[in-house]
Design a protein around this motif. Structure first.
Motif, PDB file in Angstrom:
ATOM      1  N   UNK A   1       0.841  -1.198   0.000  1.00 29.70           N
ATOM      2  CA  UNK A   1       0.000   0.000   0.000  1.00 29.70           C
ATOM      3  C   UNK A   1       0.883   1.258   0.000  1.00 29.70           C
ATOM      4  N   UNK A   2       0.715   2.090  -1.014  1.00 34.37           N
ATOM      5  CA  UNK A   2       1.473   3.332  -1.126  1.00 34.37           C
ATOM      6  C   UNK A   2       0.747   4.417  -0.311  1.00 34.37           C
ATOM      7  N   UNK A   3       1.058   4.488   0.979  1.00 38.96           N
ATOM      8  CA  UNK A   3       0.353   5.412   1.867  1.00 38.96           C
ATOM      9  C   UNK A   3       0.631   6.869   1.523  1.00 38.96           C
ATOM     10  N   UNK A   4       1.832   7.149   1.019  1.00 36.23           N
ATOM     11  CA  UNK A   4       2.167   8.531   0.654  1.00 36.23           C
ATOM     12  C   UNK A   4       1.242   9.031  -0.458  1.00 36.23           C
ATOM     13  N   UNK A   5       0.997   8.177  -1.439  1.00 33.61           N
ATOM     14  CA  UNK A   5       0.125   8.563  -2.553  1.00 33.61           C
ATOM     15  C   UNK A   5      -1.318   8.732  -2.076  1.00 33.61           C
ATOM     16  N   UNK A  81     -14.225  13.745 -10.989  1.00 36.03           N
ATOM     17  CA  UNK A  81     -14.549  14.311 -12.307  1.00 36.03           C
ATOM     18  C   UNK A  81     -13.586  15.439 -12.676  1.00 36.03           C
ATOM     19  N   UNK A  82     -13.209  16.264 -11.709  1.00 36.97           N
ATOM     20  CA  UNK A  82     -12.375  17.418 -12.015  1.00 36.97           C
ATOM     21  C   UNK A  82     -11.026  17.006 -12.625  1.00 36.97           C
ATOM     22  N   UNK A  83     -10.320  15.982 -12.095  1.00 39.47           N
ATOM     23  CA  UNK A  83      -9.090  15.534 -12.771  1.00 39.47           C
ATOM     24  C   UNK A  83      -9.352  15.032 -14.189  1.00 39.47           C
ATOM     25  N   UNK A  84     -10.503  14.414 -14.425  1.00 40.88           N
ATOM     26  CA  UNK A  84     -10.847  13.984 -15.791  1.00 40.88           C
ATOM     27  C   UNK A  84     -11.069  15.199 -16.680  1.00 40.88           C
ATOM     28  N   UNK A  85     -11.721  16.213 -16.135  1.00 42.78           N
ATOM     29  CA  UNK A  85     -12.025  17.427 -16.901  1.00 42.78           C
ATOM     30  C   UNK A  85     -10.751  18.181 -17.283  1.00 42.78           C
ATOM     31  N   UNK A  86      -9.799  18.248 -16.365  1.00 38.59           N
ATOM     32  CA  UNK A  86      -8.559  18.982 -16.621  1.00 38.59           C
ATOM     33  C   UNK A  86      -7.492  18.132 -17.311  1.00 38.59           C
ATOM     34  N   UNK A  87      -7.679  16.803 -17.319  1.00 38.96           N
ATOM     35  CA  UNK A  87      -6.714  15.912 -17.955  1.00 38.96           C
ATOM     36  C   UNK A  87      -5.646  15.390 -17.024  1.00 38.96           C
ATOM     37  N   UNK A  88      -5.651  15.824 -15.766  1.00 38.20           N
ATOM     38  CA  UNK A  88      -4.619  15.353 -14.830  1.00 38.20           C
ATOM     39  C   UNK A  88      -4.855  13.905 -14.395  1.00 38.20           C
ATOM     40  N   UNK A  90      -4.754  11.402 -16.250  1.00 36.68           N
ATOM     41  CA  UNK A  90      -3.808  10.532 -16.956  1.00 36.68           C
ATOM     42  C   UNK A  90      -2.470  10.486 -16.237  1.00 36.68           C
ATOM     43  N   UNK A  91      -2.088  11.591 -15.622  1.00 35.77           N
ATOM     44  CA  UNK A  91      -0.866  11.582 -14.822  1.00 35.77           C
ATOM     45  C   UNK A  91      -1.042  10.676 -13.608  1.00 35.77           C
ATOM     46  N   UNK A  92      -2.248  10.702 -13.045  1.00 32.64           N
ATOM     47  CA  UNK A  92      -2.529   9.869 -11.882  1.00 32.64           C
ATOM     48  C   UNK A  92      -2.521   8.396 -12.258  1.00 32.64           C
ATOM     49  N   UNK A  93      -3.108   8.074 -13.422  1.00 34.60           N
ATOM     50  CA  UNK A  93      -3.172   6.675 -13.855  1.00 34.60           C
ATOM     51  C   UNK A  93      -1.799   6.130 -14.228  1.00 34.60           C
ATOM     52  N   UNK A  94      -0.889   7.012 -14.653  1.00 33.79           N
ATOM     53  CA  UNK A  94       0.448   6.559 -15.035  1.00 33.79           C
ATOM     54  C   UNK A  94       1.431   6.557 -13.866  1.00 33.79           C
ATOM     55  N   UNK A  95       0.996   7.094 -12.739  1.00 33.69           N
ATOM     56  CA  UNK A  95       1.860   7.129 -11.556  1.00 33.69           C
ATOM     57  C   UNK A  95       1.931   5.749 -10.902  1.00 33.69           C
TER      58      UNK A  95
END
Length: 253
Positions: A1-5, A81-88, A90-95
């Motif tokens: 579990x990545x607690x920091x994330x 929804x807001x991260x989906x709206x702004x596009x961020x 994808x950064x979260x999914x690739x982290x």
């Protein structure tokens, strides 16, 4: 579990609540206070008691549950929804963070906000009506389970929605009517046998009934059934979220 994330997502969402304090907490409390004034004074003068409980006190658990459901859905849906709206997103999914950790971060923050709001509203209700909590442990259990369950639903809605209008669609068109028809302002015992049976298909009935039982030991549905149904809803929403991340629905396309 990545607690920091997980904590990073959680703290970011909680910080957003502090920035939007008026909309997140103060506005729902004021709205619920108006319900107490209108229904408690106007309707309560004509219906003095239900099952031995003053009408104003009887509707308090339903009003708290109404705000808890709508705020849980709204907080979680906007949060993802807001991260989906702004596009961020994808950064979260690739982290280097799992789907479970993403869900825990967003849903945990939304549920925390809803629980805090529920406790504030409980304190507010005590200023208007003579509340008593006969089963405080079960009151907290229902509060926490409901907050997490409907935060999961909000998380699903936030992924499904492709516009800000749809974020409000389910809370306004589905959640609020089901809550009003789920025994918030009345006992289902006053309904005819046919409509009482129909009401049992309303999932919100089980939540309000169990929550009200924790206050006054009166319930429209057996409290054990209420707990089981709440856990069933929680499990169904978890399964749907698992499918969403597995297939990438509305996330990768």
């Amino acid at each position: 579990m990545n607690l920091y994330a997980v904590l990073a997502i959680y703290n970011f969402e909680m910080a957003r609540t502090r920035r939007t304090l008026m909309r997140s907490i103060i506005s729902p409390v004021i709205s619920t206070s108006l319900y107490f004034v209108v229904f408690g004074a106007a309707v309560g003068s004509r219906i003095p008691e239900i099952s031995g409980v003053p009408y104003g006190a009887f509707i308090a658990p339903g009003l708290i549950m109404l705000s808890l459901l709508t705020q849980s859905v709204s907080n979680a849906s906007f949060g993802i929804y807001f991260p989906r709206f702004t596009g961020t997103i994808y950064e979260l999914l690739s982290a280097p963070i799992s789907y479970l950790e993403i869900t825990i971060g967003y849903v945990g923050a939304a549920a925390t906000k809803s629980i805090i709001l529920g406790l504030i509203m409980l304190a507010t209700a005590s200023l208007f009506v003579p509340l008593r909590i006969e089963h405080p442990f079960w009151m907290l259990i229902f509060l926490v389970l409901t907050a997490f369950t409907f935060s999961l639903l909000g998380f699903i809605i936030g992924i499904w929605a492709d516009g800000f209008e749809k974020l409000q669609l389910v809370p306004l068109v589905v959640i609020t009517p089901l809550t009003f028809l789920g025994g918030s302002f009345y006992s289902t015992d006053v309904l005819s046998p046919f409509w009482k049976t129909v009401t049992l298909f309303n999932p919100v009935v089980y939540l309000i009934s169990g929550f009200r039982w924790s206050f006054y030991s009166i319930a429209d549905v057996n409290v054990g059934i209420s707990v089981v149904m709440t856990i069933v809803f929680l499990s169904v929403f978890l399964i749907i979220i698992g499918w969403i991340f597995k297939t990438g629905y509305r996330l990768k396309h």
